[in-house]
Design a protein around this motif. Structure first.
Motif, PDB file in Angstrom:
ATOM      1  N   HIS A   1       1.037  -1.082   0.345  1.00 47.85           N
ATOM      2  CA  HIS A   1      -0.506  -0.121  -0.178  1.00 47.85           C
ATOM      3  C   HIS A   1       0.838   1.471   0.040  1.00 47.85           C
TER       4      HIS A   1
ATOM      5  N   LYS B   1       0.314   4.949   0.041  1.00 43.94           N
ATOM      6  CA  LYS B   1      -0.644   6.926  -0.316  1.00 43.94           C
ATOM      7  C   LYS B   1      -0.047   7.721   0.001  1.00 43.94           C
TER       8      LYS B   1
ATOM      9  N   ARG C   1      -2.342  13.253  -2.078  1.00 47.16           N
ATOM     10  CA  ARG C   1      -3.838  12.587  -2.923  1.00 47.16           C
ATOM     11  C   ARG C   1      -4.920  11.712  -1.744  1.00 47.16           C
ATOM     12  N   LYS C   2      -6.244  11.583  -2.089  1.00 51.51           N
ATOM     13  CA  LYS C   2      -6.599  11.146  -1.394  1.00 51.51           C
ATOM     14  C   LYS C   2      -7.151  10.084  -1.717  1.00 51.51           C
ATOM     15  N   ARG C   3      -6.679   9.281  -2.629  1.00 52.83           N
ATOM     16  CA  ARG C   3      -6.672   7.888  -3.509  1.00 52.83           C
ATOM     17  C   ARG C   3      -5.686   7.271  -3.014  1.00 52.83           C
ATOM     18  N   GLU C   4      -4.856   6.161  -2.427  1.00 48.76           N
ATOM     19  CA  GLU C   4      -4.280   5.405  -3.006  1.00 48.76           C
ATOM     20  C   GLU C   4      -3.539   4.904  -3.976  1.00 48.76           C
TER      21      GLU C   4
ATOM     22  N   ALA D   1      -3.193  -0.156  -3.936  1.00 49.02           N
ATOM     23  CA  ALA D   1      -3.811  -0.950  -2.639  1.00 49.02           C
ATOM     24  C   ALA D   1      -3.568  -2.186  -2.967  1.00 49.02           C
TER      25      ALA D   1
ATOM     26  N   SER E   1      -2.074   4.214 -13.172  1.00 46.53           N
ATOM     27  CA  SER E   1      -2.865   3.145 -11.705  1.00 46.53           C
ATOM     28  C   SER E   1      -1.425   2.431 -10.864  1.00 46.53           C
TER      29      SER E   1
ATOM     30  N   CYS F   1       5.010   9.352   1.980  1.00 44.80           N
ATOM     31  CA  CYS F   1       3.098   9.042   1.565  1.00 44.80           C
ATOM     32  C   CYS F   1       3.430   8.012   2.874  1.00 44.80           C
TER      33      CYS F   1
ATOM     34  N   GLN G   1      -6.189   1.493 -11.339  1.00 42.36           N
ATOM     35  CA  GLN G   1      -6.260   2.915  -9.960  1.00 42.36           C
ATOM     36  C   GLN G   1      -5.247   1.912  -8.748  1.00 42.36           C
ATOM     37  N   GLY G   2      -4.551   1.399  -8.892  1.00 38.70           N
ATOM     38  CA  GLY G   2      -3.954   1.083  -7.926  1.00 38.70           C
ATOM     39  C   GLY G   2      -3.687  -0.478  -7.715  1.00 38.70           C
ATOM     40  N   ARG G   3      -4.831  -1.167  -8.065  1.00 37.31           N
ATOM     41  CA  ARG G   3      -4.978  -2.506  -8.024  1.00 37.31           C
ATOM     42  C   ARG G   3      -4.736  -3.602  -8.964  1.00 37.31           C
TER      43      ARG G   3
END
Length: 263
Positions: free
Chosen positions: A8, A10, A14-17, A20, A40, A58, A225-227
């Motif tokens: 993980h 973050k 930024r709000k999103r990881e 993730a 991504s 982070c 998106q991080g996943r």
């Protein structure tokens, strides 16, 4: 050889990881493709492996193991012993990664200056050998040139030479062919196959182009998106994608390229 466990990341701004919960592994001698659009999380994943994550900017958790040694939480002194020697990195833009005021040769041999006690002549010999190994013509002459005197394809080869000169266990390649024309791109991919075959170096090859990854990698992982949304044999993922995002990536490949990719 390389294990990424529940990574993980973050960034504070930024709000999103950015990453993730990614879990990935690379076997010895394997080339793994990591695919996804810009943002991504592909490059952040590679930065985490390389020890280049800006830790003060982070929050991060998880584990990254290289032959059992934990890297994500290792101190900077320990990471410096590994960077370049056991993990090599090739960036997308060699012109911005190389020092424009320094000749190519000294930049290629920099890892040897940091990690070995070799003398100047031996370092030069190995640097010329590395430049020749990446199929740069007249390697002796290239050693004496400055970055602006080389084409984009030649610069990328020089970057690869610098990354492999110490025979690292793992090579991280972040969009290394994106800025190159199709012909040079194909040559670089063949070069990477040759280095993998002859030196046995494992590779993490990052790209937004699943068709390029399919030509180089046996296995591919797709990020959105991080996943991780899909992972499997490259040919299987390319011809029978299960996730809708993977299907959209393949649909974005020009029709002619898709037809050429058919078995």
């Amino acid at each position: 050889m390389l294990e990424i466990k529940d990574l993980h990341v973050k960034f504070h701004t930024r709000k999103r990881e950015a990453v993730a919960g990614v879990t990935l592994s690379i076997e010895e001698g394997e080339i793994l493709g990591l695919v996804g659009e810009s943002g991504s999380g592909k490059s952040v994943t590679a930065m985490s492996v390389a020890g280049l994550l800006p830790r003060k900017q982070c929050d991060y958790s998880g584990e990254i193991l290289l032959d059992g040694r934990e890297l994500l939480h290792a101190d900077r002194a320990e990471l410096r012993k590994i960077q370049g020697k056991e993990i090599g990195v090739v960036f997308q833009e060699p012109m911005s990664a190389l020092d424009p005021l320094m000749k190519i040769g000294p930049q290629v041999e920099e890892v040897l200056r940091v990690h070995t006690k070799l003398g100047r002549e031996e370092r030069r010999r190995l640097a010329v050998e590395a430049l020749a190994a990446v199929e740069l013509p007249e390697a002796e002459a290239v050693y004496e040139k400055y970055p602006h005197q080389l084409s984009g394809g030649m610069l990328q080869r020089a970057m690869i030479a610098a990354a492999v000169i110490a025979r690292p266990k793992l090579l991280l390649l972040d969009e290394p062919t994106t800025a190159l024309d199709v012909t040079i791109q194909a040559q670089i991919l063949e070069l990477l196959k040759k280095l993998n075959r002859e030196f046995g170096v494992s590779m993490l090859f990052i790209s937004h182009d699943l068709n390029v990854v399919r030509k180089l990698c046996k296995r591919v992982a797709v990020m959105q998106q991080g996943r991780l949304v899909e992972e499997g044999e490259a040919q299987e993922v390319f011809h029978h994608p299960k996730h809708c995002y993977t299907q959209r990536l393949i649909a974005a490949i020009p029709t002619r390229q898709r037809k050429e990719a058919e078995p």
